[in-house]
Write a protein that holds these residues in place. Sequence first.
Motif, mmCIF file in Angstrom:
data_model
loop_
_atom_site.group_PDB
_atom_site.id
_atom_site.type_symbol
_atom_site.label_atom_id
_atom_site.label_comp_id
_atom_site.label_asym_id
_atom_site.label_seq_id
_atom_site.Cartn_x
_atom_site.Cartn_y
_atom_site.Cartn_z
ATOM 1 N N ARG A 21 0.655 -1.254 0.059
ATOM 2 C CA ARG A 21 -0.050 0.056 0.077
ATOM 3 C C ARG A 21 0.801 1.189 -0.030
ATOM 4 O O ARG A 21 0.527 2.403 -0.938
ATOM 5 C CB ARG A 21 -0.826 0.096 1.160
ATOM 6 N N PRO A 22 1.855 1.458 0.674
ATOM 7 C CA PRO A 22 2.743 2.757 0.745
ATOM 8 C C PRO A 22 3.284 2.916 -0.615
ATOM 9 O O PRO A 22 3.200 4.052 -1.086
ATOM 10 C CB PRO A 22 3.821 2.371 1.710
ATOM 11 N N ALA A 23 3.665 1.989 -1.185
ATOM 12 C CA ALA A 23 4.432 2.314 -2.468
ATOM 13 C C ALA A 23 3.032 2.679 -3.565
ATOM 14 O O ALA A 23 3.442 3.386 -4.258
ATOM 15 C CB ALA A 23 5.125 1.044 -2.944
ATOM 16 N N HIS A 24 2.005 1.912 -3.585
ATOM 17 C CA HIS A 24 1.028 2.315 -4.294
ATOM 18 C C HIS A 24 0.512 3.631 -3.943
ATOM 19 O O HIS A 24 0.144 4.295 -5.180
ATOM 20 C CB HIS A 24 -0.169 1.124 -3.889
ATOM 21 N N LEU A 25 0.404 4.072 -2.786
ATOM 22 C CA LEU A 25 -0.399 5.300 -2.517
ATOM 23 C C LEU A 25 0.799 6.221 -3.010
ATOM 24 O O LEU A 25 0.401 7.536 -3.656
ATOM 25 C CB LEU A 25 -0.375 5.655 -1.325
ATOM 26 N N THR A 26 2.112 6.245 -3.147
ATOM 27 C CA THR A 26 3.162 7.086 -3.449
ATOM 28 C C THR A 26 2.850 7.252 -4.956
ATOM 29 O O THR A 26 2.895 8.401 -5.368
ATOM 30 C CB THR A 26 4.593 6.744 -3.161
ATOM 31 N N ARG A 27 2.743 6.615 -5.773
ATOM 32 C CA ARG A 27 2.087 6.601 -7.303
ATOM 33 C C ARG A 27 1.177 7.343 -7.445
ATOM 34 O O ARG A 27 1.109 8.328 -8.218
ATOM 35 C CB ARG A 27 2.304 5.245 -8.009
ATOM 36 N N LEU A 28 0.083 7.240 -6.649
ATOM 37 C CA LEU A 28 -0.983 7.916 -6.885
ATOM 38 C C LEU A 28 -1.026 9.433 -6.458
ATOM 39 O O LEU A 28 -1.410 10.219 -7.022
ATOM 40 C CB LEU A 28 -2.287 7.363 -6.253
ATOM 41 N N GLN A 29 -0.227 9.472 -5.459
ATOM 42 C CA GLN A 29 0.320 10.738 -5.048
ATOM 43 C C GLN A 29 0.853 11.740 -6.055
ATOM 44 O O GLN A 29 0.497 12.811 -6.467
ATOM 45 C CB GLN A 29 0.927 10.908 -3.607
ATOM 46 N N ASP A 30 1.699 10.999 -6.968
ATOM 47 C CA ASP A 30 2.619 11.590 -7.660
ATOM 48 C C ASP A 30 1.698 12.177 -9.073
ATOM 49 O O ASP A 30 1.840 13.234 -9.524
ATOM 50 C CB ASP A 30 3.606 10.545 -8.427
ATOM 51 N N LEU A 31 0.705 11.194 -9.313
ATOM 52 C CA LEU A 31 -0.120 11.414 -10.407
ATOM 53 C C LEU A 31 -1.206 12.793 -9.856
ATOM 54 O O LEU A 31 -1.407 13.699 -10.630
ATOM 55 C CB LEU A 31 -1.348 10.602 -10.834
ATOM 56 N N GLN A 32 -1.527 12.792 -8.563
ATOM 57 C CA GLN A 32 -2.318 13.951 -7.913
ATOM 58 C C GLN A 32 -1.547 15.441 -7.919
ATOM 59 O O GLN A 32 -1.893 16.113 -8.423
ATOM 60 C CB GLN A 32 -2.675 13.850 -6.499
ATOM 61 N N ASP A 33 -0.122 15.104 -7.786
ATOM 62 C CA ASP A 33 0.629 16.311 -7.481
ATOM 63 C C ASP A 33 1.016 16.862 -9.069
ATOM 64 O O ASP A 33 1.155 18.043 -9.012
ATOM 65 C CB ASP A 33 2.093 15.642 -7.056
ATOM 66 N N GLN A 34 0.754 15.923 -10.103
ATOM 67 C CA GLN A 34 1.049 16.536 -11.487
ATOM 68 C C GLN A 34 -0.604 16.982 -11.981
ATOM 69 O O GLN A 34 -0.531 17.352 -13.173
ATOM 70 C CB GLN A 34 1.305 15.290 -12.175
ATOM 71 N N GLY A 35 -1.372 16.883 -11.247
ATOM 72 C CA GLY A 35 -2.862 17.400 -11.784
ATOM 73 C C GLY A 35 -3.377 16.509 -12.695
ATOM 74 O O GLY A 35 -4.362 16.698 -13.168
#
Length: 100
Positions: A21-35
């Motif tokens: 889960r932590p690695a999965h959420l990091t990737r999603l956060q990256d997408l969110q940070d990129q808008g």
Amino acid sequence: MLYAILSEDIADSLQKRMSARPAHLTRLQDLQDQGRLVIAGPHPAIDSNTPGDAGFTGSLVIAEFVSLELAKNWADNDPYLEAGVYAKVSVKPFKQVFPQ
């Protein structure tokens, strides 16, 4: 363009899901940070936001990618897939109608 990434868990995936889960959420956060992230989340196995030991049956991600190929590549590198959480992943173009 937007793409829907629909993933189906293997049976009894909760332990594997929690470890990746932590690695999965990091990737999603990256997408969110990129808008680029529209929505993301799991499908609880029971009718509850907190399914406990019942776990989850899959996930949905809707995000913007330049092409279907890049969306599939992103999905193919999901830590949940690498950890054996997902039995099946499909990526489809998505046309948002609402909200506008």
